[in-house]
Design an enzyme around this catalytic site. Structure first.
Site, PDB file in Angstrom:
ATOM      1  N   SER A  33       0.808  -1.227   0.000  1.00  0.00           N
ATOM      2  CA  SER A  33       0.000   0.000   0.000  1.00  0.00           C
ATOM      3  C   SER A  33       0.844   1.283   0.000  1.00  0.00           C
ATOM      4  CB  SER A  33      -0.966   0.005   1.192  1.00  0.00           C
ATOM      5  OG  SER A  33      -1.927  -1.013   1.010  1.00  0.00           O
ATOM      6  N   THR A  60      -5.863  -3.454   7.401  1.00  0.00           N
ATOM      7  CA  THR A  60      -5.691  -4.804   6.884  1.00  0.00           C
ATOM      8  C   THR A  60      -5.738  -5.809   8.030  1.00  0.00           C
ATOM      9  OG1 THR A  60      -4.327  -6.153   5.403  1.00  0.00           O
ATOM     10  CG2 THR A  60      -3.142  -4.613   6.806  1.00  0.00           C
ATOM     11  N   LYS A  75     -10.080  -5.601  10.337  1.00  0.00           N
ATOM     12  CA  LYS A  75     -11.188  -5.051   9.542  1.00  0.00           C
ATOM     13  C   LYS A  75     -12.515  -5.049  10.316  1.00  0.00           C
ATOM     14  CE  LYS A  75      -9.126  -6.049   5.079  1.00  0.00           C
ATOM     15  NZ  LYS A  75      -9.249  -6.649   3.756  1.00  0.00           N
ATOM     16  N   GLU A  97     -22.760   2.096   2.643  1.00  0.00           N
ATOM     17  CA  GLU A  97     -23.658   0.937   2.481  1.00  0.00           C
ATOM     18  C   GLU A  97     -22.856  -0.357   2.309  1.00  0.00           C
ATOM     19  OE1 GLU A  97     -25.947   0.756  -1.111  1.00  0.00           O
ATOM     20  OE2 GLU A  97     -27.341  -0.731  -0.300  1.00  0.00           O
ATOM     21  N   ASN A 134     -18.135 -22.870   1.040  1.00  0.00           N
ATOM     22  CA  ASN A 134     -17.137 -22.697   2.092  1.00  0.00           C
ATOM     23  C   ASN A 134     -16.932 -23.989   2.852  1.00  0.00           C
ATOM     24  OD1 ASN A 134     -15.327 -20.941   3.508  1.00  0.00           O
ATOM     25  ND2 ASN A 134     -16.706 -21.042   5.276  1.00  0.00           N
ATOM     26  N   ARG A 135     -15.681 -24.168   3.317  1.00  0.00           N
ATOM     27  CA  ARG A 135     -15.332 -25.356   4.110  1.00  0.00           C
ATOM     28  C   ARG A 135     -16.284 -25.486   5.309  1.00  0.00           C
ATOM     29  NH1 ARG A 135      -9.330 -25.035   6.407  1.00  0.00           N
ATOM     30  NH2 ARG A 135     -10.291 -23.249   7.448  1.00  0.00           N
ATOM     31  N   TYR A 152      -2.185 -12.767  -4.346  1.00  0.00           N
ATOM     32  CA  TYR A 152      -1.249 -12.385  -5.396  1.00  0.00           C
ATOM     33  C   TYR A 152       0.167 -12.667  -4.912  1.00  0.00           C
ATOM     34  CZ  TYR A 152      -1.302  -8.425  -2.282  1.00  0.00           C
ATOM     35  OH  TYR A 152      -1.272  -7.656  -1.146  1.00  0.00           O
ATOM     36  N   GLY A 161      -4.774 -11.621  -7.700  1.00  0.00           N
ATOM     37  CA  GLY A 161      -5.447 -10.456  -7.120  1.00  0.00           C
ATOM     38  C   GLY A 161      -4.647  -9.163  -7.099  1.00  0.00           C
TER      39      GLY A 161
HETATM   40  P1  NDP Z   1     -10.337 -14.865   6.334  1.00  0.00           P
HETATM   41  O1  NDP Z   1      -9.375 -15.482   7.316  1.00  0.00           O
HETATM   42  O2  NDP Z   1     -11.333 -13.903   6.801  1.00  0.00           O
HETATM   43  O3  NDP Z   1     -11.168 -16.074   5.615  1.00  0.00           O
HETATM   44  C1  NDP Z   1     -10.488 -17.186   5.131  1.00  0.00           C
HETATM   45  C2  NDP Z   1     -11.463 -18.094   4.365  1.00  0.00           C
HETATM   46  O4  NDP Z   1     -10.686 -19.109   3.762  1.00  0.00           O
HETATM   47  C3  NDP Z   1     -12.504 -18.789   5.231  1.00  0.00           C
HETATM   48  O5  NDP Z   1     -13.706 -18.874   4.502  1.00  0.00           O
HETATM   49  C4  NDP Z   1     -11.888 -20.185   5.447  1.00  0.00           C
HETATM   50  O6  NDP Z   1     -12.851 -21.200   5.632  1.00  0.00           O
HETATM   51  C5  NDP Z   1     -11.222 -20.386   4.115  1.00  0.00           C
HETATM   52  N1  NDP Z   1     -10.090 -21.338   4.168  1.00  0.00           N
HETATM   53  C6  NDP Z   1      -8.899 -21.173   4.771  1.00  0.00           C
HETATM   54  N2  NDP Z   1      -8.091 -22.229   4.534  1.00  0.00           N
HETATM   55  C7  NDP Z   1      -8.802 -23.079   3.737  1.00  0.00           C
HETATM   56  C8  NDP Z   1      -8.517 -24.338   3.145  1.00  0.00           C
HETATM   57  N3  NDP Z   1      -7.334 -24.948   3.298  1.00  0.00           N
HETATM   58  N4  NDP Z   1      -9.478 -24.921   2.383  1.00  0.00           N
HETATM   59  C9  NDP Z   1     -10.698 -24.314   2.213  1.00  0.00           C
HETATM   60  N5  NDP Z   1     -11.019 -23.117   2.758  1.00  0.00           N
HETATM   61  C10 NDP Z   1     -10.074 -22.509   3.514  1.00  0.00           C
HETATM   62  O7  NDP Z   1      -9.397 -14.274   5.175  1.00  0.00           O
HETATM   63  P2  NDP Z   1      -9.767 -13.054   4.188  1.00  0.00           P
HETATM   64  O8  NDP Z   1     -11.142 -13.292   3.683  1.00  0.00           O
HETATM   65  O9  NDP Z   1      -9.454 -11.758   4.823  1.00  0.00           O
HETATM   66  O10 NDP Z   1      -8.691 -13.236   3.008  1.00  0.00           O
HETATM   67  C11 NDP Z   1      -8.824 -14.294   2.075  1.00  0.00           C
HETATM   68  C12 NDP Z   1      -7.809 -14.133   0.936  1.00  0.00           C
HETATM   69  O11 NDP Z   1      -8.091 -12.962   0.185  1.00  0.00           O
HETATM   70  C13 NDP Z   1      -6.368 -14.032   1.383  1.00  0.00           C
HETATM   71  O12 NDP Z   1      -5.582 -14.804   0.491  1.00  0.00           O
HETATM   72  C14 NDP Z   1      -6.052 -12.559   1.207  1.00  0.00           C
HETATM   73  O13 NDP Z   1      -4.672 -12.347   0.953  1.00  0.00           O
HETATM   74  C15 NDP Z   1      -6.891 -12.225  -0.011  1.00  0.00           C
HETATM   75  N6  NDP Z   1      -7.237 -10.792  -0.125  1.00  0.00           N
HETATM   76  C16 NDP Z   1      -6.794 -10.110  -1.219  1.00  0.00           C
HETATM   77  C17 NDP Z   1      -7.094  -8.785  -1.393  1.00  0.00           C
HETATM   78  C18 NDP Z   1      -6.592  -8.079  -2.604  1.00  0.00           C
HETATM   79  O14 NDP Z   1      -6.677  -6.841  -2.655  1.00  0.00           O
HETATM   80  N7  NDP Z   1      -6.119  -8.782  -3.609  1.00  0.00           N
HETATM   81  C19 NDP Z   1      -7.901  -8.030  -0.406  1.00  0.00           C
HETATM   82  C20 NDP Z   1      -8.354  -8.851   0.708  1.00  0.00           C
HETATM   83  C21 NDP Z   1      -8.010 -10.184   0.842  1.00  0.00           C
HETATM   84  P3  NDP Z   1     -13.508 -21.520   7.073  1.00  0.00           P
HETATM   85  O15 NDP Z   1     -14.637 -20.541   7.225  1.00  0.00           O
HETATM   86  O16 NDP Z   1     -13.940 -22.911   6.952  1.00  0.00           O
HETATM   87  O17 NDP Z   1     -12.405 -21.310   8.080  1.00  0.00           O
END
Ligand code: NDP
Length: 293
Positions: A36, A81, A85, A97, A170-171, A237, A259
């Site tokens: 950033s 980040t 959040k 919104e 989702n898992r 990414y 990403g």
């Molecule tokens: P969170 O920790 O909030 O959520 C993670 C999710 O991944 C959950 O739904 C979890 O499932 C699932 N998960 C984790 N490990 C596994 C696995 N081995 N198999 C299946 N499902 C799995 O993370 P975020 O949502 O904040 O971030 C997710 C991704 O998005 C990251 O890689 C992050 O770097 C990327 N990102 C990229 C951005 C960009 O600008 N390019 C911006 C924001 C995020 P469960 O609910 O079962 O635990």
């Protein structure tokens, strides 16, 4: 304790300005890896804005205290980040919104009327897919893998594009169900287990799980999941193809994209919230891409 990645000289506590520049930062833990500061410095140069952008490493139990001290230094805005959040959402006095719908905030703007909380992640994703990649979202069959913070931020902007159906897998099924219930008033959305995907086809498959962060594959998608011309998009990414994008390539997805564009687009959206100006993203995406290939 707070550590700021960039050094500060001749800083005026009262005005929040350093040589007449406004102060912004990204706050997280960890934060050293964040692109950033680089992105916003490029936007500021490009648009001629007087801005200084720092990186703040906040201890996990001291987010609010760090935001408070940043505001006292006259800071104008923060990118938020991992893992803050949700806390940022609670801290904001007003929400847009899209932040309200996501119940997660990645952008804070400090004004005379308090702190505005916004979520630009989803707009960044849609901007990258619809504008940069020229992929039509309207009437598309979309599969969103994951139900964490990034998925929550993406849902409203994706549904506003009127896809034919947005399926959340989702898992932990209950988290996907919760999102389906929360967002069903915005458009066609359903939730399912990975096992339910057998025999289904999608035009766009978005990996918003954090599996790629650990070099893992999310649970295997069944063969034939990618429709003709399908786009596979990994929010993660970095250097080279992620395990999910490798899988997508092997399974015949027509295009596979990480990403990086989303990262720059969400930053541009934050920049707009703060400065009212939209920077050009293409040269910044290009600059970052050249550093990761
Ligand atoms: P969170 O920790 O909030 O959520 C993670 C999710 O991944 C959950 O739904 C979890 O499932 C699932 N998960 C984790 N490990 C596994 C696995 N081995 N198999 C299946 N499902 C799995 O993370 P975020 O949502 O904040 O971030 C997710 C991704 O998005 C990251 O890689 C992050 O770097 C990327 N990102 C990229 C951005 C960009 O600008 N390019 C911006 C924001 C995020 P469960 O609910 O079962 O635990």
């Amino acid at each position: 304790m707070t550590s700021r990645a960039s050094s500060s000289t001749a800083y005026s506590e009262a005005s929040g300005k350093l040589n007449n520049v406004d102060l912004y930062a990204v706050i997280g833990n960890p934060v050293a890896h964040s692109s950033s500061p680089l992105i916003h410095a490029a936007f500021a140069r490009q648009t001629g804005q007087g801005m200084r952008y720092e990186a703040i490493l906040a201890p996990e139990d001291a987010f609010a205290a760090n935001v408070e001290s940043f505001a006292q230094r006259g800071g104008k805005g923060l990118n938020v980040t991992v893992p803050f959040k949700l806390e940022a959402c609670k801290l904001a006095h007003r929400l847009t919104e899209r932040a309200e719908a996501a119940q997660a905030v990645n952008t804070l703007a400090f004004g005379h009327d308090g702190i505005l909380g916004d979520n630009t992640d989803g707009a960044g994703l849609v901007g990258d897919i619809a504008s940069n990649l020229q992929f039509p979202l309207q009437a598309a069959r979309i599969l969103l893998m994951g139900a964490g913070g990034a998925a929550r931020g993406a849902l409203l902007p994706l549904l506003q594009q009127r896809p034919r159906m947005l399926t959340i897998v989702n898992r932990t099924r209950s988290r996907a169900n919760e999102l389906q219930e929360r967002f069903c008033s915005y458009g066609a959305v359903m939730s399912c287990d990975y096992a339910d995907l057998q025999g289904q086809q999608f035009d766009l498959v978005i990996n918003s799980t954090s599996a790629s962060l650990k070099g893992e594959l999310p649970p295997a998608l069944p063969p034939g999941i990618f429709a003709r011309g399908a786009l596979a998009y990994d929010m993660m990414y970095g250097i080279g193809l992620t395990p999910f994008l490798q899988f997508a390539q092997e399974q015949g997805a027509a295009r596979f994209v990480n990403g990086l564009g989303m990262l720059v687009e969400q930053a541009a959206e934050s920049f707009f919230v703060w400065r009212g100006i939209r920077p050009k993203t293409a040269p910044v995406i290009e600059m970052l891409r050249s550093r990761t290939t």
